[in-house]
Design an enzyme around this catalytic site. Sequence first.
Site, PDB file in Angstrom:
ATOM      1  N   THR A   1       0.847  -1.176   0.000  1.00 41.06           N
ATOM      2  CA  THR A   1       0.000   0.000   0.000  1.00 41.06           C
ATOM      3  C   THR A   1       0.884   1.227   0.000  1.00 41.06           C
ATOM      4  OG1 THR A   1      -1.537  -1.191   1.458  1.00 41.06           O
ATOM      5  CG2 THR A   1      -1.832   1.184   1.284  1.00 41.06           C
TER       6      THR A   1
ATOM      7  N   ARG B   1     -12.171  -9.796  -2.819  1.00 41.16           N
ATOM      8  CA  ARG B   1     -11.550  -9.494  -1.525  1.00 41.16           C
ATOM      9  C   ARG B   1     -11.248  -8.009  -1.412  1.00 41.16           C
ATOM     10  NH1 ARG B   1      -6.382  -7.137   0.330  1.00 41.16           N
ATOM     11  NH2 ARG B   1      -5.992  -8.003   2.406  1.00 41.16           N
ATOM     12  N   VAL B   2     -11.537  -7.435  -0.240  1.00 40.21           N
ATOM     13  CA  VAL B   2     -11.235  -6.032   0.062  1.00 40.21           C
ATOM     14  C   VAL B   2     -10.411  -5.997   1.340  1.00 40.21           C
ATOM     15  CG1 VAL B   2     -12.205  -3.791   0.722  1.00 40.21           C
ATOM     16  CG2 VAL B   2     -13.317  -5.154  -1.065  1.00 40.21           C
ATOM     17  N   GLY B   3      -9.325  -5.245   1.312  1.00 42.48           N
ATOM     18  CA  GLY B   3      -8.488  -5.108   2.499  1.00 42.48           C
ATOM     19  C   GLY B   3      -8.845  -3.884   3.310  1.00 42.48           C
ATOM     20  N   ASP B   4      -7.881  -3.380   4.042  1.00 44.44           N
ATOM     21  CA  ASP B   4      -8.129  -2.261   4.951  1.00 44.44           C
ATOM     22  C   ASP B   4      -8.029  -0.897   4.289  1.00 44.44           C
ATOM     23  OD1 ASP B   4      -5.221  -2.863   4.808  1.00 44.44           O
ATOM     24  OD2 ASP B   4      -5.069  -1.094   6.091  1.00 44.44           O
TER      25      ASP B   4
ATOM     26  N   THR C   1      -0.372  -0.159   6.774  1.00 46.10           N
ATOM     27  CA  THR C   1       0.069  -1.007   5.678  1.00 46.10           C
ATOM     28  C   THR C   1       0.313  -2.402   6.232  1.00 46.10           C
ATOM     29  OG1 THR C   1       1.660  -1.230   3.855  1.00 46.10           O
ATOM     30  CG2 THR C   1       2.525  -0.488   5.966  1.00 46.10           C
ATOM     31  N   GLY C   2       0.400  -3.369   5.345  1.00 49.06           N
ATOM     32  CA  GLY C   2       0.599  -4.741   5.786  1.00 49.06           C
ATOM     33  C   GLY C   2      -0.626  -5.580   5.520  1.00 49.06           C
TER      34      GLY C   2
ATOM     35  N   GLY D   1      -4.050  -6.506   5.575  1.00 47.85           N
ATOM     36  CA  GLY D   1      -5.233  -5.700   5.861  1.00 47.85           C
ATOM     37  C   GLY D   1      -6.237  -6.340   6.780  1.00 47.85           C
TER      38      GLY D   1
END
Length: 336
Positions: free
Chosen positions: A195, A223-226, A246-247, A249
């Site tokens: 990110t 899929r959706v991350g943070d 970051t990282g 999510g």
Amino acid sequence: MKRRKFIKAASLTSVGLAVGGSLMSCNEAVSKESKEQNEEAIADLKGLPLVVATWHVKAATAKAMEILQTGGNALDAVEQGCRVEEADKKNQTVGKGGLPDRDGKVTLDASIMDKHGNCGSVVYLQNITHAVSVARKVMEDTPHVILAGEGAKQFALSKGFEPEDLLTEASKKAWEKWKVEAQYKPIINIENHDTIGLLALDKNGDISGACTTSGLAYKLGGRVGDSAIIGSGLFIDNDIGGCVATGLGEEVIKTVGSFLVVELMRQGRSPQQACEEAIHRIVKKPNSNFMDFQVGYIAINKKGESGCYSIHQWFSMTKFQDGVNAQIQSDYFNKS
């Protein structure tokens, strides 16, 4: 002049001088206090403007600082800084050239937040390079916060964004190589995704932030991350400060990480202390498997102070302040 009138006049003059002297003393005291307050305010603003970003992205922070130094505000700065990475085909974790999901589709998540607490984001956006700019349009031109998938794409097209194939030859080859075994395992500081999160504090002392990513490589479709989740990947409170994550999510979402960092700063923690506590919340959860993934936070406050912290070594923050654009290695939790 008769004696009585002279005494009366003299008495009034004395009173006038006394009152005048008191007023002058009062005014001098007020003036001195105001001067001291102004000096304190100026001292607080010496570190402005300020730009920080996750990882090593000096071109992005340089662009953001250029915006700030030529009259732009923090919101303009974070958008333009993120666009630099979105357009970089060599960056396989953001925008054009991002690594695809397991079906070969490059899908983007992004969010942006301004000094008023307004925010916008897009999730599962395809065929549009500058997801962060679409997120800004969602914030400014709709009553919504999040648009997803085909709806986000159609909205972007209606706003004049040009459609294009985001899967570059390099990313396609990487995907085809992955398909041979089709397995996913996080690799710390790589994790098949990344990110750019960017925070800016402008000359007026106002904060904005943005976050954009192509997400987890070879993820399940949808899929959706943070990064696009306000409060998880990004949060701004202009009275306090801002944070981006970051990282991995999924782990950031579980602790609403960026909101947590800002709330800790509200309680009096420094940006550094707040980032450290937020990481501790992740690693100290029962049965946490933190040894298998990375999460990092960066944060700033209204004083122009910044902080960064991660679970494992080698996370870094790019910081542009006082004419210096530098990469800073983050402190980290796991020193075993």
